[in-house]
Design an enzyme around this catalytic site. Sequence first.
Site, PDB file in Angstrom:
ATOM      1  N   ASP A  95      20.773 -56.720  23.939  1.00 17.42           N
ATOM      2  CA  ASP A  95      20.845 -55.651  24.941  1.00 17.42           C
ATOM      3  C   ASP A  95      19.993 -54.430  24.602  1.00 17.42           C
ATOM      4  O   ASP A  95      20.237 -53.336  25.114  1.00 17.42           O
ATOM      5  CB  ASP A  95      22.304 -55.208  25.088  1.00 17.42           C
ATOM      6  N   GLU A 117      22.686 -64.510  23.784  1.00 19.43           N
ATOM      7  CA  GLU A 117      23.851 -63.600  23.807  1.00 19.43           C
ATOM      8  C   GLU A 117      23.913 -62.880  25.159  1.00 19.43           C
ATOM      9  O   GLU A 117      24.006 -61.655  25.258  1.00 19.43           O
ATOM     10  CB  GLU A 117      23.801 -62.584  22.659  1.00 19.43           C
ATOM     11  N   GLU A 130      22.896 -49.915  26.757  1.00 18.86           N
ATOM     12  CA  GLU A 130      22.906 -51.356  26.439  1.00 18.86           C
ATOM     13  C   GLU A 130      23.598 -52.194  27.521  1.00 18.86           C
ATOM     14  O   GLU A 130      23.168 -53.307  27.816  1.00 18.86           O
ATOM     15  CB  GLU A 130      23.578 -51.597  25.079  1.00 18.86           C
ATOM     16  N   HIS A 214      27.776 -46.497  13.444  1.00 17.71           N
ATOM     17  CA  HIS A 214      26.370 -46.237  13.757  1.00 17.71           C
ATOM     18  C   HIS A 214      26.134 -45.879  15.212  1.00 17.71           C
ATOM     19  O   HIS A 214      25.057 -45.422  15.555  1.00 17.71           O
ATOM     20  CB  HIS A 214      25.499 -47.445  13.382  1.00 17.71           C
ATOM     21  N   ARG A 216      25.617 -44.195  18.645  1.00 17.03           N
ATOM     22  CA  ARG A 216      25.214 -42.827  18.972  1.00 17.03           C
ATOM     23  C   ARG A 216      26.377 -42.036  19.559  1.00 17.03           C
ATOM     24  O   ARG A 216      26.545 -40.856  19.280  1.00 17.03           O
ATOM     25  CB  ARG A 216      24.063 -42.881  19.966  1.00 17.03           C
ATOM     26  N   HIS A 247      24.934 -44.430   7.806  1.00 18.61           N
ATOM     27  CA  HIS A 247      23.791 -44.448   8.715  1.00 18.61           C
ATOM     28  C   HIS A 247      22.677 -43.593   8.114  1.00 18.61           C
ATOM     29  O   HIS A 247      22.950 -42.540   7.533  1.00 18.61           O
ATOM     30  CB  HIS A 247      24.237 -43.880  10.066  1.00 18.61           C
TER      31      HIS A 247
HETATM   32  N1  UDP Z   1      24.503 -54.794   8.838  1.00 18.52           N
HETATM   33  C1  UDP Z   1      23.781 -54.817   7.664  1.00 18.52           C
HETATM   34  N2  UDP Z   1      23.892 -53.745   6.800  1.00 18.52           N
HETATM   35  C2  UDP Z   1      24.689 -52.663   7.069  1.00 18.52           C
HETATM   36  C3  UDP Z   1      25.424 -52.653   8.283  1.00 18.52           C
HETATM   37  C4  UDP Z   1      25.297 -53.729   9.152  1.00 18.52           C
HETATM   38  O1  UDP Z   1      23.067 -55.786   7.383  1.00 18.52           O
HETATM   39  O2  UDP Z   1      24.735 -51.722   6.249  1.00 18.52           O
HETATM   40  C5  UDP Z   1      24.374 -55.942   9.772  1.00 18.52           C
HETATM   41  C6  UDP Z   1      25.684 -56.598  10.137  1.00 18.52           C
HETATM   42  O3  UDP Z   1      25.994 -57.622   9.235  1.00 18.52           O
HETATM   43  C7  UDP Z   1      25.432 -57.128  11.541  1.00 18.52           C
HETATM   44  C8  UDP Z   1      24.373 -56.209  12.081  1.00 18.52           C
HETATM   45  O4  UDP Z   1      23.855 -55.460  10.987  1.00 18.52           O
HETATM   46  O5  UDP Z   1      24.909 -58.431  11.517  1.00 18.52           O
HETATM   47  C9  UDP Z   1      24.973 -55.282  13.094  1.00 18.52           C
HETATM   48  O6  UDP Z   1      24.049 -54.349  13.464  1.00 18.52           O
HETATM   49  P1  UDP Z   1      24.475 -52.963  14.068  1.00 18.52           P
HETATM   50  O7  UDP Z   1      25.854 -52.624  13.618  1.00 18.52           O
HETATM   51  O8  UDP Z   1      23.361 -52.047  13.747  1.00 18.52           O
HETATM   52  O9  UDP Z   1      24.383 -53.201  15.657  1.00 18.52           O
HETATM   53  P2  UDP Z   1      25.376 -53.837  16.720  1.00 18.52           P
HETATM   54  O10 UDP Z   1      25.821 -55.166  16.235  1.00 18.52           O
HETATM   55  O11 UDP Z   1      26.510 -52.882  16.939  1.00 18.52           O
HETATM   56  O12 UDP Z   1      24.520 -53.953  17.943  1.00 18.52           O
END
Ligand code: UDP
Length: 382
Positions: A95, A117, A130, A214, A216, A247
């Site tokens: 997204d 997805e 998103e 993380h 926003r 972050h």
């Molecule tokens: N992740 C990582 N290191 C970190 C935090 C998250 O590798 O310090 C990985 C986590 O395992 C997951 C992905 O990042 O697979 C999630 O990304 P994020 O939380 O940035 O985005 P979202 O999934 O909310 O879109």
Amino acid sequence: MTTYLACMGTRPEIIKMAPIYRTLKAQGEDVQVLHTGQHEEVAQALYKFFDMDPDFQIQLRRQSPSLSNLTAELLQGIDGVIDKVKPDVMLVQGDTASALVGAMAGYYHDVPVAHVEAGLRTGQHEPFPEEKNRELIGRLASWHFPPTPQAADNLRREGIAAQQIFEVGNTVIDAALWVKTQMDQDGASDALPADVRRFMQDHAASRLMLVTAHRRENWGRPIQLIASAVGVLLRLHPELVVVWPLHPNPSVRADIQNAFSVLGAECRQRLCLTDPLEYPALISLLAHAHFCLTDSGGIQEEASAFKCPVLITRDSTERQELVDAGGAALVGTDPHRIVEQASALLNDPWAYRAMQVQESPFGDGHSAQRIADVLTCARSTH
Ligand code: UDP
């Protein structure tokens, strides 16, 4: 042979695209990787880890922080790469702006788009932008790969033809199980950076809460509230230890660090604030965590693969399946709710067991193969 152009730019896209890349490559397909540069800080380590070197990289100038500027730059960059590669299929995931613009550029070139997805919805304005990005990709794609029945239903309700919808599970589970297997062979603690490894060794008998924040919409006051709840939990539960990869944004880090400045020395030594973790380190901690407190979509999914309960610091989630299965609870950012729910997980073994789902609602680790099968079959009858 089919030429695929896999377009991605953020951490979760790279992680979730990697299993498809590996599967298609293993079948002898031509998969070109386009990195859009959206998450530059963490991207290169992930490409290296998954042995998925980008064939093309867009150098974003970001003359303004606006979404319109990002979209315009991405469109121009992706357009040029499509002109060069002339792919048969455009692959996008999730997204993000990279995914939406990748789908748009594919559509403009009359290249069919596969959306990995697909179909996740909150039905609300948040997450912005998103939610709308994902919906718009749904209007452009030729193949829709929703991870769950609920996501497939969302697409059918929006009028997508049934023969274009393939419910396959989420490739995030493929990636997580693959990494876990690698680590079981190679030694999991090697994946951790030195500070976290030492911390975990010093607190080997404690219960780990993994925290990430993380999004926003949680920056500023909400993140301070989450940090204050973590401080209360450390005071209430001497058996608790917390690892929180921060972050990279300096003001987000400062908010969190300030919130802990009042924490007593004993509690402070049970808290590890660290840099964003490399993916294997994150998976290693998740596999050991008693539970996690997070606003991350990917971590909600991965946690379910390790029977790790999740407290979600949001008011809604596009991954309601885990909440419905009992493995996650929406706690928002109200410290009272966070402390109450986390304390139940620490104090009440029944409440804890009730939140350990036996089977992940997001997949079984074979999603990439299903996607590859659908695409190969469609291309062979083309
Ligand atoms: N992740 C990582 N290191 C970190 C935090 C998250 O590798 O310090 C990985 C986590 O395992 C997951 C992905 O990042 O697979 C999630 O990304 P994020 O939380 O940035 O985005 P979202 O999934 O909310 O879109």
